[in-house]
Design a protein around this motif. Structure first.
Motif, PDB file in Angstrom:
ATOM      1  N   ASN A 212      42.205 -20.332   2.600  1.00  0.00           N
ATOM      2  CA  ASN A 212      42.476 -20.946   3.877  1.00  0.00           C
ATOM      3  C   ASN A 212      41.367 -21.388   4.714  1.00  0.00           C
ATOM      4  O   ASN A 212      40.341 -21.241   4.196  1.00  0.00           O
ATOM      5  N   LEU A 213      41.673 -22.691   5.524  1.00  0.00           N
ATOM      6  CA  LEU A 213      40.581 -23.367   5.993  1.00  0.00           C
ATOM      7  C   LEU A 213      39.616 -22.488   7.019  1.00  0.00           C
ATOM      8  O   LEU A 213      38.591 -22.520   7.128  1.00  0.00           O
ATOM      9  N   ASP A 214      40.213 -21.139   7.325  1.00  0.00           N
ATOM     10  CA  ASP A 214      39.485 -20.253   8.280  1.00  0.00           C
ATOM     11  C   ASP A 214      38.562 -19.390   7.441  1.00  0.00           C
ATOM     12  O   ASP A 214      37.998 -18.716   7.992  1.00  0.00           O
ATOM     13  N   GLY A 215      38.746 -19.363   6.094  1.00  0.00           N
ATOM     14  CA  GLY A 215      37.561 -18.586   5.420  1.00  0.00           C
ATOM     15  C   GLY A 215      38.495 -17.434   4.919  1.00  0.00           C
ATOM     16  O   GLY A 215      37.734 -16.788   4.019  1.00  0.00           O
ATOM     17  N   SER A 216      39.644 -17.235   5.187  1.00  0.00           N
ATOM     18  CA  SER A 216      40.389 -16.092   4.778  1.00  0.00           C
ATOM     19  C   SER A 216      41.074 -16.424   3.437  1.00  0.00           C
ATOM     20  O   SER A 216      41.211 -17.498   2.955  1.00  0.00           O
TER      21      SER A 216
ATOM     22  N   GLN B 277      37.163 -13.522   7.521  1.00  0.00           N
ATOM     23  CA  GLN B 277      36.014 -13.827   7.644  1.00  0.00           C
ATOM     24  C   GLN B 277      36.056 -12.920   9.187  1.00  0.00           C
ATOM     25  O   GLN B 277      36.885 -13.281  10.180  1.00  0.00           O
ATOM     26  N   LYS B 278      34.977 -12.476   9.670  1.00  0.00           N
ATOM     27  CA  LYS B 278      34.984 -11.667  10.923  1.00  0.00           C
ATOM     28  C   LYS B 278      33.601 -11.694  11.445  1.00  0.00           C
ATOM     29  O   LYS B 278      32.333 -11.598  10.829  1.00  0.00           O
TER      30      LYS B 278
END
Length: 182
Positions: free
Chosen positions: A68-72, A91-92
């Motif tokens: 995914n684009l959010d890094g997940s 990602q957190k």
């Protein structure tokens, strides 16, 4: 008005026939010929991949991989011998050590990954294993019935004995601080 004149000029220039005739011809070269090497070519045996493969009949029956684009992301696979594996990561923002462009270390907010997943497989003896895990700011935490567990203390720790002491009385001082000069 200026824009109109420029547009008309470009239209006329594009419509005018060109008098350019290319006269350049690319050179042609004969194919190179190389002498035959004076040493013999190595004779390697052809690889036989299925000769000793005990697991030739095991195939991947399903597979997925999502980024995914959010890094997940999450991915999984399953095999014909019922082995499966799934994993996901997110990602957190968390607290950690950061470095500036000069290499100076500081403590602040950093991006990190938190992972979780599971695996399932059957041993050659027929025993079924399931392993789940979480990896986050608390570290790697695997769980499974087959994993060893630290022993639990079942005995009571001894208590140190308590003694009551009476402090001796301090003796009287041989000199006095109440004389002249004090």
């Amino acid at each position: 008005m200026k824009l109109f004149i420029i547009a008309v000029f470009l239209a006329v220039a594009a419509a005018a026939p060109s008098s350019y005739k290319p006269e350049y011809k690319a050179p042609s070269y004969p194919a190179p010929s190389y002498p035959t090497p004076s040493y013999p070519a190595p004779a390697y045996p052809a690889p036989s991949y299925n000769k000793d493969n005990k697991y030739a009949d095991i195939t991947v029956t399903s597979q997925s991989d999502e980024r995914n684009l959010d890094g997940s992301s999450q991915w999984s696979y399953a095999q014909s011998d019922y082995t499966t594996r799934e994993e996901s990561q997110v990602q957190k923002k968390m607290q950690g050590v950061t470095y500036d462009s000069y290499g100076k270390e500081s403590y602040g907010e950093v991006l990190g990954n938190t992972n979780k997943g599971s695996s399932y497989w059957v041993s050659p003896e027929g025993q079924k294993f399931t392993l789940t895990w979480v990896a986050d700011e608390a570290g790697f935490q695997p769980k499974g019935d087959h994993l060893p567990v630290a022993p639990v203390h079942v005995y009571e720790l001894p208590v140190a004995p308590v003694h009551e002491y009476e402090l001796p009385v301090a003796p009287a001082l041989p000199y006095s601080r109440t004389g002249p000069g004090y």
